[in-house]
Design an enzyme around this catalytic site. Structure first.
Site, PDB file in Angstrom:
ATOM      1  N   LYS A  58      11.304  -4.630  39.910  1.00  0.00           N
ATOM      2  CA  LYS A  58      12.081  -5.520  40.779  1.00  0.00           C
ATOM      3  C   LYS A  58      12.390  -6.839  40.093  1.00  0.00           C
ATOM      4  O   LYS A  58      13.447  -7.420  40.310  1.00  0.00           O
ATOM      5  CB  LYS A  58      11.350  -5.771  42.103  1.00  0.00           C
ATOM      6  CG  LYS A  58      11.337  -4.545  43.001  1.00  0.00           C
ATOM      7  CD  LYS A  58      11.122  -4.875  44.464  1.00  0.00           C
ATOM      8  CE  LYS A  58      11.339  -3.619  45.301  1.00  0.00           C
ATOM      9  NZ  LYS A  58      11.121  -3.800  46.724  1.00  0.00           N
ATOM     10  N   LYS A  79      14.855   6.508  42.375  1.00  0.00           N
ATOM     11  CA  LYS A  79      14.312   6.689  43.721  1.00  0.00           C
ATOM     12  C   LYS A  79      15.323   6.192  44.762  1.00  0.00           C
ATOM     13  O   LYS A  79      15.945   5.151  44.555  1.00  0.00           O
ATOM     14  CB  LYS A  79      12.995   5.907  43.811  1.00  0.00           C
ATOM     15  CG  LYS A  79      12.624   5.356  45.176  1.00  0.00           C
ATOM     16  CD  LYS A  79      11.401   4.462  45.115  1.00  0.00           C
ATOM     17  CE  LYS A  79      11.629   3.105  45.773  1.00  0.00           C
ATOM     18  NZ  LYS A  79      11.514   3.084  47.225  1.00  0.00           N
ATOM     19  N   LYS A 133      16.246   1.230  49.699  1.00  0.00           N
ATOM     20  CA  LYS A 133      17.030   0.420  50.629  1.00  0.00           C
ATOM     21  C   LYS A 133      17.786  -0.682  49.910  1.00  0.00           C
ATOM     22  O   LYS A 133      18.808  -1.138  50.372  1.00  0.00           O
ATOM     23  CB  LYS A 133      16.099  -0.263  51.642  1.00  0.00           C
ATOM     24  CG  LYS A 133      15.407   0.696  52.551  1.00  0.00           C
ATOM     25  CD  LYS A 133      14.909  -0.070  53.764  1.00  0.00           C
ATOM     26  CE  LYS A 133      13.441   0.162  53.998  1.00  0.00           C
ATOM     27  NZ  LYS A 133      12.621  -0.974  53.629  1.00  0.00           N
TER      28      LYS A 133
END
Ligand code: ATP
Ligand code: LTN
Length: 327
Positions: A112, A194, A197
């Site tokens: 991230k 993956k 969202k």
């Protein structure tokens, strides 16, 4: 004595079938066997920038979706993380026990922070400590999550062990529970990533509130390969992912599915998959519509949930503070 389950979901983006198949569906199915606490983790959500109005609306939307998916507020506690202040307080205390090196190994932070670059906050780095606090506050035995959260649950367990060895027996050691099938649903547009969202592509994820024609469009456009055979094969991530989604929504086994589609083309398979997914989500979407038509219903459930969670959380926090020599 039933074992205690705790799990959480972030009120960000749109909830997708990866969240549903790996986590939410199992939470609903486990409710009688365990004592359950499910948390909308809004303090985790703000580790990356959020629009305040959107965040507020998403907290209600996710709560409504969990209830529509079968989480029963009479049998399980459902609440919002920031409504119980002990979560943030315990996270600080754990910060002072968790070695820096453990946190630096967390792969989610590495991924991230690469995407966020100079906007990375201290909160994003500290995310696993808050997650450990969530879990440890409630004497949790089992943490049902998708594969991507396994490392974080293990960090919570290691943290509990370290605290217990420094200050004496305090925390229950939690264990991750990862489903055998569907623990990692991949993006439809890129089956090497993956389903997430925070990924923005319109063909990336099937969201729980997508109408039938949107579901169909996304599935028909899903990336596969140039081969023809419809078979479960981990070396063919696109078709393998779609077959896994089919398996989970239909409840059929792999051999049945492979024989059903023998000799058929990808387009036929995709059409059938779109129907199975649409039908699988229909009852949930109907319940969600009913629930949101009643003003104040979700807020009342969340307030009741926080009132039921708070005493247990405060009791653990007090015990931890005593052990450390605070207060
Ligand atoms: P983001 O990608 O923005 O971090 P997310 O899609 O991972 O969000 P979370 O709220 O962080 O969503 O996760 C809720 C639950 O869904 C967790 O148990 C997580 O492990 C699971 N989960 C998330 N994505 C997937 C996926 N692609 N396949 C299986 N499980 C998933
Ligand atoms: N990090 C988790 C959400 C989460 C969680 C938890 C899951 C926050 N606290 C405690 C299980 C237990 C995620 O899904 N991204």
């Amino acid at each position: 004595m039933k074992k205690r389950v705790f799990s959480g979901i972030q009120p960000t983006g749109d909830i997708h079938i990866g969240n549903y198949l790996a986590a939410i569906r199992h939470w609903a199915a486990m409710q009688d066997k365990y004592e359950n606490i499910f948390c909308i983790v809004d303090l985790h959500a703000i580790t990356v920038p959020q629009e305040p109005k959107v965040l507020k609306a998403k907290i209600r939307e996710v709560s409504g979706l969990l209830i529509a998916a079968g989480i029963d507020p009479a049998r399980s506690i459902l609440f919002v993380q920031s409504h119980v202040s002990a979560h943030a307080e315990l996270a600080w205390l754990l910060n002072c026990v968790i070695p820096m090196g453990w946190m630096q190994r967390m792969t989610q932070f590495k991924d991230k922070s690469q995407k966020q670059r100079e906007q990375v906050t201290v909160g994003l780095f500290d995310y696993p400590s808050l997650m450990a606090a969530d879990i440890l506050l409630y004497d949790t035995d089992v943490v049902p999550v998708g594969e991507d959260q396994k490392q974080h649950v293990e960090l919570a367990r290691d943290t509990a062990q370290r605290f217990n060895s420094i200050y004496g027996e305090t925390f229950v050691l939690p264990e991750p529970m990862i489903p055998d099938v569907g623990a990692r649903i991949m993006g439809l547009d890129d089956p090497m990533k993956k389903m997430s969202k925070s990924e923005s592509g319109s063909g990336h994820a099937i969201n729980l509130l997508d109408p039938p024609e949107v579901i169909r469009g996304k599935i028909m456009r899903a990336t596969t390969d140039s081969l023809r055979e419809i078979r479960f094969d981990e070396n063919r991530p696109g078709i393998n992912n779609l077959l896994t989604i089919y398996q989970l929504f239909s409840g059929d086994n792999k051999a049945e599915i492979e024989s059903r589609f023998e000799g058929k083309g990808y387009a036929d398979f995709k059409k059938t998959l779109a129907e199975v997914v649409t039908e699988g989500l229909r009852p949930l979407q109907e319940r969600y519509r009913e629930l949101t038509a009643e003003p104040g219903r979700i807020d009342a459930i969340l307030k009741d949930g926080a009132d039921r969670a708070r005493p247990a959380a405060e009791k653990t926090l007090k015990k931890v503070m005593d052990k450390i020599g605070l207060g």
